[in-house]
Each structure stands twice: as structure tokens, then as C-alpha cells.
Design a protein around this motif. Structure first.
Motif, PDB file in Angstrom:
ATOM      1  N   GLU A  48       0.828  -1.202   0.000  1.00 20.68           N
ATOM      2  CA  GLU A  48       0.000   0.000   0.000  1.00 20.68           C
ATOM      3  C   GLU A  48       0.867   1.258   0.000  1.00 20.68           C
ATOM      4  O   GLU A  48       0.567   2.233  -0.691  1.00 20.68           O
ATOM      5  N   TRP A  49       1.958   1.240   0.800  1.00 20.21           N
ATOM      6  CA  TRP A  49       2.919   2.354   0.791  1.00 20.21           C
ATOM      7  C   TRP A  49       3.487   2.546  -0.608  1.00 20.21           C
ATOM      8  O   TRP A  49       3.539   3.668  -1.122  1.00 20.21           O
ATOM      9  N   ASN A  50       3.907   1.440  -1.215  1.00 17.25           N
ATOM     10  CA  ASN A  50       4.542   1.515  -2.530  1.00 17.25           C
ATOM     11  C   ASN A  50       3.574   2.014  -3.607  1.00 17.25           C
ATOM     12  O   ASN A  50       3.984   2.703  -4.545  1.00 17.25           O
ATOM     13  N   LYS A  51       2.325   1.676  -3.456  1.00 20.49           N
ATOM     14  CA  LYS A  51       1.327   2.120  -4.430  1.00 20.49           C
ATOM     15  C   LYS A  51       1.042   3.615  -4.295  1.00 20.49           C
ATOM     16  O   LYS A  51       0.849   4.317  -5.288  1.00 20.49           O
ATOM     17  N   LEU A  52       1.056   4.106  -3.051  1.00 19.35           N
ATOM     18  CA  LEU A  52       0.700   5.507  -2.808  1.00 19.35           C
ATOM     19  C   LEU A  52       1.815   6.485  -3.139  1.00 19.35           C
ATOM     20  O   LEU A  52       1.559   7.579  -3.638  1.00 19.35           O
ATOM     21  N   ASN A  53       3.075   6.116  -2.839  1.00 17.61           N
ATOM     22  CA  ASN A  53       4.125   7.130  -2.919  1.00 17.61           C
ATOM     23  C   ASN A  53       4.507   7.480  -4.350  1.00 17.61           C
ATOM     24  O   ASN A  53       4.486   6.640  -5.240  1.00 17.61           O
ATOM     25  N   ASN A  54       4.861   8.765  -4.529  1.00 16.05           N
ATOM     26  CA  ASN A  54       5.388   9.254  -5.804  1.00 16.05           C
ATOM     27  C   ASN A  54       6.897   9.135  -5.879  1.00 16.05           C
ATOM     28  O   ASN A  54       7.488   9.157  -6.961  1.00 16.05           O
ATOM     29  N   ALA A  55       7.526   9.063  -4.689  1.00 18.63           N
ATOM     30  CA  ALA A  55       8.978   8.920  -4.615  1.00 18.63           C
ATOM     31  C   ALA A  55       9.340   8.306  -3.279  1.00 18.63           C
ATOM     32  O   ALA A  55       8.692   8.562  -2.264  1.00 18.63           O
ATOM     33  N   ALA A  56      10.399   7.498  -3.272  1.00 16.44           N
ATOM     34  CA  ALA A  56      10.879   6.872  -2.045  1.00 16.44           C
ATOM     35  C   ALA A  56      12.386   7.072  -1.940  1.00 16.44           C
ATOM     36  O   ALA A  56      13.109   6.930  -2.935  1.00 16.44           O
ATOM     37  N   PHE A  57      12.851   7.404  -0.730  1.00 15.35           N
ATOM     38  CA  PHE A  57      14.281   7.605  -0.486  1.00 15.35           C
ATOM     39  C   PHE A  57      14.879   6.289  -0.023  1.00 15.35           C
ATOM     40  O   PHE A  57      14.413   5.674   0.935  1.00 15.35           O
ATOM     41  N   VAL A  58      15.958   5.879  -0.697  1.00 16.00           N
ATOM     42  CA  VAL A  58      16.639   4.622  -0.375  1.00 16.00           C
ATOM     43  C   VAL A  58      18.039   4.962   0.089  1.00 16.00           C
ATOM     44  O   VAL A  58      18.812   5.594  -0.633  1.00 16.00           O
TER      45      VAL A  58
END
Length: 300
Positions: A48-58
Motif C-alpha cells: 500500500e505504501w509503494n502504491k501511494l508514494n510518488n517517490a521513495a528515499f533509499v
């Protein structure tokens, strides 16, 4: 002890937190970022997090130490995500705009929990006599500076990083404000010189990092230098018409440390507030994001 969370954000939301991360809405975009204090489980599933976010910091792994996460990393962007965008903040007669951007240190140019202090600064400056001189130290991208300027203060903004000063100027101009004094210098050197000159400020704001460096390599280590910094601030602060705010994010510093510092170095000041800043996510989990001490000569 006081717990403070912003009450007037319309363009920001902490959606969820947990597993050392936070999912946040900044204007039109949703970002997933590391957060060391979110030690609990998230309320939403990872997909659900992955579907919602426009960008993720790794985070990047440090070479030679596979278990160590450095502060640096990279953003993984989805289609349509911008590198920069504007986000507004409104409170009473204060209309601010911030230019946000994706940095290699997970930051985006704003700390949303600080809105509680922006409101305090705006109300306090408005209630003060004359045109108060306000000093913002370790001022970063200038949320507190433009809040003070919006209320009519004469603002001096000090930060050691020239690029951050440029970012602050963009926020000032986006907010249709002008005439903040920009100083690219080591904060300790600046206040030491101001004390020698006998200068006084009616407002002092500081949000020091745990560790940092000045423009010419000066070291800032909070455990070693905070006491002296606050002594200088006590010398610089007006005794009749004043306000003071310090915020610390450094994990391990309690609000009681700030209470002890404040009472020892500033004496018996009016309207003293000590506590924690936090954000509450959409599942009512409270995320701690710093301890603060603030006081003013203005009646609340």
C-alpha cells in the motif's frame, strides 16, 4: 511539559509511520522517507505504501560495512514526480510558500512540525512593540525567518551553507517578502562577534544540528558547543522586549536538558514553555520530532 503538533497545515499530512520510515503528503506529492524514531510497525501494508508514494528515499550502504546505513541515499521516482515544487502554509495573516526539492540527505527543504513555532513567532512578533530585531541561527531554508519577516520583524538569517541561503531566499521571494539579511557564516563565530559589538536582539531562534561544519571547516558538536552557544545567546537577548526559541532533534537530548539550560543561563523568564514537537499520522500514532524551549515577554 507541553506537547505541540501543528494545527494549521492544509497542504501537509503524515499518512503513516513505522519500520523506521514515514509516508508524507507534501502538497501534490506523497513521499516515503527514513525516520529513525518511527520504531513501531506501520499501520498500512508495504504494498500500500509503494502504491501511494510518488517517490521513495533509499539509503546507500557504506562500502566495507554492509550493516551501516549512511545518511546519504537516492530517490526512486515514479512517473510524473517533480524534482522541485511549491507548497503553501497559511496562518492568520501569514501566507508562506516553500520551494521543496529532493536532496541526497532525504530532506525536502521543510520540517513540517516546525509550523507550531512559526505560528508562535508570528503571534509574538505581532504583539511586540516597535520593529523587533530577530536572529535565526542554523536557519536552514528559513521557515522561521520568513514567519518573523511576515510579522514585520527585522530578520538576520545565519547559515554556514551558501546553497541553503539561496534556497531560503527563494522561499522569501515565493512568499512575496523581502529584505531579510543573509549571513553565510559559522553560527558560533557570528554570535561571538555580535556579543563583542554589544548588539542586542529582541528575538533569537536556533535549531542546531547534532554535528555540522562551518564555511571554513569549523566544527559544531552539540554536546561540546551548545552550552557556550546559549551563553552567547543569553548575552545577545534583550532584557525587556524579547522572545527565544530553541529546538533540538538530536536523539538522546531530553526536554529536561533544555529546561536546565534555559533556567541556568537566561534566569527567570516569563511564559516559559518546555516540551516536545510531534506529528500524528492518519492512524493516530504520535511521532516525536524534537524537544523545544521557548519564552517571551509577550502575554499569551
Amino acid at each position: 511539559m507541553k506537547l505541540l503538533t501543528p494545527e494549521h497545515w492544509k497542504s501537509y499530512e503524515l499518512i503513516d509511520s513505522g519500520n523506521y520510515k514515514k509516508l508524507e503528503k507534501f502538497g501534490e506529492f506523497i513521499l516515503s522517507r527514513p525516520e529513525p524514531q518511527a520504531v513501531w510497525d506501520p499501520s498500512m501494508r508495504e504494498d500500500e505504501w509503494n502504491k501511494l508514494n510518488n517517490a521513495a528515499f533509499v539509503k546507500k550502504k557504506e562500502e566495507g560495512n554492509k550493516n551501516f546505513d549512511s545518511e546519504r541515499g537516492e530517490w526512486v521516482l515514479k512517473k510524473g514526480m517533480k524534482e522541485q515544487w511549491l507548497m503553501p502554509y497559511s496562518y492568520k495573516g501569514m501566507e508562506l510558500k516553500f520551494r521543496l526539492g529532493l536532496s541526497s540527505f532525504k530532506h525536502v527543504g521543510i520540517f513540517p512540525e516546525q509550523a507550531s513555532n512559526w505560528d508562535y513567532i508570528y503571534d509574538t512578533v505581532k504583539a511586540m512593540s516597535g520593529k523587533p530585531k530577530v536572529l535565526n541561527l542554523f536557519a536552514y531554508t528559513g521557515g522561521a525567518s520568513i514567519a518573523a519577516k511576515a510579522a514585520g520583524a527585522d530578520v538576520t538569517h545565519v547559515d554556514s551553507v551558501k546553497q541553503v541561503i539561496t534556497w531560503s531566499r527563494e522561499n522569501m521571494e515565493a512568499s512575496q517578502l523581502a529584505d531579510i539579511r543573509w549571513v553565510v557564516e559559522d553560527a558560533m563565530k557570528f554570535v561571538q562577534r555580535e556579543v563583542k559589538r554589544g548588539n542586542k536582539y529582541q528575538g533569537i531562534i536556533l535549531d542546531p544540528p547534532a554535528y555540522g561544519r562551518g564555511p571554513t571547516g569549523e566544527k559544531w558538536i552539540i554536546e561540546e558547543h551548545l552550552n557556550q552557544m546559549l551563553k552567547y545567546c543569553a548575552d545577545l537577548l534583550d532584557n525587556e522586549n524579547y522572545f527565544f526559541i530553541i529546538n533540538l532533534y538530536s536523539i538522546g537530548f531530553s526536554a529536561l536538558i533544555l529546561e536546565t539550560f534555559t533556567k541556568q543561563l537566561f534566569g527567570d523568564r516569563k511564559n516559559l514553555e518546555i516540551g516536545e514537537l510531534f506529528l500524528q499520522d492518519g492512524f493516530k500514532k504520535k511521532l516525536p520530532l524534537g524537544v523545544f524551549s521557548r519564552f517571551s515577554s509577550v502575554k499569551g
